[in-house]
Motif scaffolding. Structure first.
Motif, mmCIF file in Angstrom:
data_model
loop_
_atom_site.group_PDB
_atom_site.id
_atom_site.type_symbol
_atom_site.label_atom_id
_atom_site.label_comp_id
_atom_site.label_asym_id
_atom_site.label_seq_id
_atom_site.Cartn_x
_atom_site.Cartn_y
_atom_site.Cartn_z
ATOM 1 N N TYR A 299 0.169 -12.065 6.609
ATOM 2 C CA TYR A 299 -0.491 -11.707 8.010
ATOM 3 C C TYR A 299 0.906 -11.206 8.739
ATOM 4 O O TYR A 299 0.721 -10.194 9.651
ATOM 5 C CB TYR A 299 -1.071 -13.122 8.584
ATOM 6 C CG TYR A 299 -1.829 -12.861 10.003
ATOM 7 C CD1 TYR A 299 -2.612 -11.661 10.103
ATOM 8 C CD2 TYR A 299 -1.298 -13.387 11.047
ATOM 9 C CE1 TYR A 299 -2.986 -11.470 11.240
ATOM 10 C CE2 TYR A 299 -1.823 -13.235 12.395
ATOM 11 C CZ TYR A 299 -2.653 -12.178 12.458
ATOM 12 O OH TYR A 299 -3.203 -12.018 13.773
ATOM 13 N N ASN B 45 -6.087 -9.006 6.280
ATOM 14 C CA ASN B 45 -4.866 -9.094 7.422
ATOM 15 C C ASN B 45 -4.949 -8.436 8.424
ATOM 16 O O ASN B 45 -4.709 -8.534 9.546
ATOM 17 C CB ASN B 45 -3.430 -9.107 6.438
ATOM 18 C CG ASN B 45 -3.157 -10.222 5.615
ATOM 19 O OD1 ASN B 45 -3.692 -11.358 5.930
ATOM 20 N ND2 ASN B 45 -2.549 -10.114 4.523
ATOM 21 N N PHE B 46 -5.100 -6.704 8.146
ATOM 22 C CA PHE B 46 -5.287 -5.992 9.455
ATOM 23 C C PHE B 46 -6.342 -6.351 10.253
ATOM 24 O O PHE B 46 -6.377 -5.986 11.451
ATOM 25 C CB PHE B 46 -4.986 -4.471 8.804
ATOM 26 C CG PHE B 46 -3.954 -4.301 8.095
ATOM 27 C CD1 PHE B 46 -2.692 -3.820 8.812
ATOM 28 C CD2 PHE B 46 -3.865 -4.355 6.845
ATOM 29 C CE1 PHE B 46 -1.672 -3.399 8.688
ATOM 30 C CE2 PHE B 46 -2.340 -3.920 6.166
ATOM 31 C CZ PHE B 46 -1.256 -3.449 7.022
ATOM 32 N N LEU C 189 -7.804 -5.256 3.042
ATOM 33 C CA LEU C 189 -7.384 -5.079 4.598
ATOM 34 C C LEU C 189 -7.794 -6.214 5.319
ATOM 35 O O LEU C 189 -7.870 -6.146 6.759
ATOM 36 C CB LEU C 189 -8.265 -3.918 5.182
ATOM 37 C CG LEU C 189 -8.135 -2.591 4.497
ATOM 38 C CD1 LEU C 189 -9.100 -1.588 4.906
ATOM 39 C CD2 LEU C 189 -6.608 -2.044 4.603
ATOM 40 N N TRP D 106 3.778 -4.130 10.451
ATOM 41 C CA TRP D 106 3.337 -2.878 10.070
ATOM 42 C C TRP D 106 2.567 -2.095 11.179
ATOM 43 O O TRP D 106 2.652 -0.922 11.580
ATOM 44 C CB TRP D 106 2.451 -2.634 8.781
ATOM 45 C CG TRP D 106 3.414 -2.549 7.657
ATOM 46 C CD1 TRP D 106 4.269 -3.526 6.884
ATOM 47 C CD2 TRP D 106 3.977 -1.084 7.160
ATOM 48 N NE1 TRP D 106 4.884 -2.925 6.185
ATOM 49 C CE2 TRP D 106 4.943 -1.469 5.979
ATOM 50 C CE3 TRP D 106 3.831 0.146 7.733
ATOM 51 C CZ2 TRP D 106 5.602 -0.640 5.436
ATOM 52 C CZ3 TRP D 106 4.744 1.075 6.954
ATOM 53 C CH2 TRP D 106 5.704 0.768 6.004
ATOM 54 N N VAL D 107 1.808 -3.079 11.829
ATOM 55 C CA VAL D 107 0.941 -2.657 13.044
ATOM 56 C C VAL D 107 2.284 -2.152 14.200
ATOM 57 O O VAL D 107 1.974 -1.244 14.886
ATOM 58 C CB VAL D 107 0.089 -3.712 13.764
ATOM 59 C CG1 VAL D 107 -0.434 -3.401 14.958
ATOM 60 C CG2 VAL D 107 -1.203 -4.037 12.708
ATOM 61 N N ALA E 124 1.385 -7.049 3.051
ATOM 62 C CA ALA E 124 0.355 -6.864 4.056
ATOM 63 C C ALA E 124 -0.921 -7.016 3.618
ATOM 64 O O ALA E 124 -1.977 -7.295 4.319
ATOM 65 C CB ALA E 124 0.848 -5.542 4.851
ATOM 66 N N ALA F 283 1.442 -7.617 7.914
ATOM 67 C CA ALA F 283 0.556 -6.978 8.678
ATOM 68 C C ALA F 283 1.031 -6.679 10.156
ATOM 69 O O ALA F 283 0.796 -5.405 10.632
ATOM 70 C CB ALA F 283 -0.856 -7.606 8.387
#
Length: 317
Positions: free
Chosen positions: A286, A78-79, A76, A292-293, A61, A289
């Protein structure tokens, strides 16, 4: 002069247990411990197959990785991209709409049917099996394809409406109705929750209803003051499972839209968009990420349910 020995003194003076007996008991305890580890071994193996992908996904991620090159750390990025991506926003809105419409209606339907079956109807086992069957096959590829055929152009639903002179909408091709069709499919698979509700209703003592009836309470007052409070742990259980399952919806949107999330992204669920990024565009960093979101969102709603449950879930103690 005679002396008497108290039980405590006799126990203190009694010889220790034979070494052979102690060895037998220690051997038996060791054998039980080994057996316990043997039975726990599948769980430990499964844990490895869960923890290792979790760790790899968390690492990816924070990288730029397309399966062809080595992962490159991007922090960070990707987030940040998740919250700037309009398609991610659209997929989140579709998923939340689906969840917050389908889950409550499904729970209400399951509870209503469970209360009807709890009245002691004949053929209870048959009806219970009939209502439970869709929940076993409702998320399968074949059933989603069948559902698409039933609601599609020239399908059973529009043919039935046409018999009465009603022109049915484009259940599959119209963006305003495609998600409604999938919500209907989700509600149709209420059987699992219904069986759990039925088991919970069977645990409520009848004397409570009899006492309430003597005091002049109607069915609605009995439902509010007896059924709902005593069934609240079961409602909470079904609610949490329903939310988690709906937020992870993938198969319905993938099969229904052919993997595109159409028409006009009306069935682009978050997990479907994750799949597109990871396995169609091979943007694994991506996609990780996004995963994980989704994990954080599911954990948030689950924790929120447990937090507010102390105000409406009641237990015997």
């Amino acid at each position: 002069m005679s002396t008497s020995t108290t039980p405590a003194a006799a126990g203190a003076l009694a010889p220790d247990r034979p070494p052979t007996l102690r060895r037998r008991r220690s051997s038996a305890a060791a054998a039980e411990e080994r057996a316990a580890y043997v039975f726990l071994l599948p769980w430990f193996v499964g844990l490895l197959f869960t923890v290792i992908p979790f760790g790899v996904s968390l690492y990816l991620a924070f990288t730029d990785y397309n399966l062809l090159q080595s992962p490159q750390l991007v922090g960070l990025e990707n987030f940040t991209r998740v919250f700037e991506d309009p398609k991610a926003e659209t997929s989140a809105r579709v998923t939340l709409t689906y969840t917050f419409v389908a889950v409550p209606i499904s729970l209400v339907t399951a509870l209503a049917v469970a209360m009807l079956l709890n009245k002691g109807v004949r053929g209870l086992k048959f009806y219970r099996s009939v209502f439970y069957l869709p929940s076993l096959i409702g998320t399968s590829v074949a059933i989603v394809m069948l559902w698409r055929s039933i609601f599609g152009y020239g399908g059973v639903v529009n043919s039935f409406l046409g018999f009465f002179g009603i022109e049915g909408p484009g259940w599959v091709t119209d963006p305003d109705w495609a998600l409604v069709t999938l919500i209907t499919l989700s509600i149709w698979t209420f059987g699992a929750s219904m069986v759990i509700f039925l088991a919970g209703l069977r645990q409520i003592p009848v004397v409570y209803y009899e006492a309430a009836a003597v005091d002049g309470a109607g069915w609605w007052r009995q439902f509010r003051s007896i059924t709902v409070p005593l069934l609240s742990p079961v409602i909470f259980f079904n609610l949490v499972l329903g939310l988690i399952g709906s937020l992870q919806t993938f198969t319905q949107g993938f099969v229904f839209s052919g993997g595109t999330g159409g028409p006009a992204e009306s069935t682009l669920f978050f997990n479907l968009y994750l799949y597109q990024q990871g396995f169609q565009r091979f943007d694994m960093g991506y996609a990780s990420a996004l995963a994980w979101v989704m994990f954080i969102v599911i954990a948030f709603f689950t924790a929120l349910n447990f937090l507010v449950s102390k105000w409406w879930v009641f237990y015997d103690d």
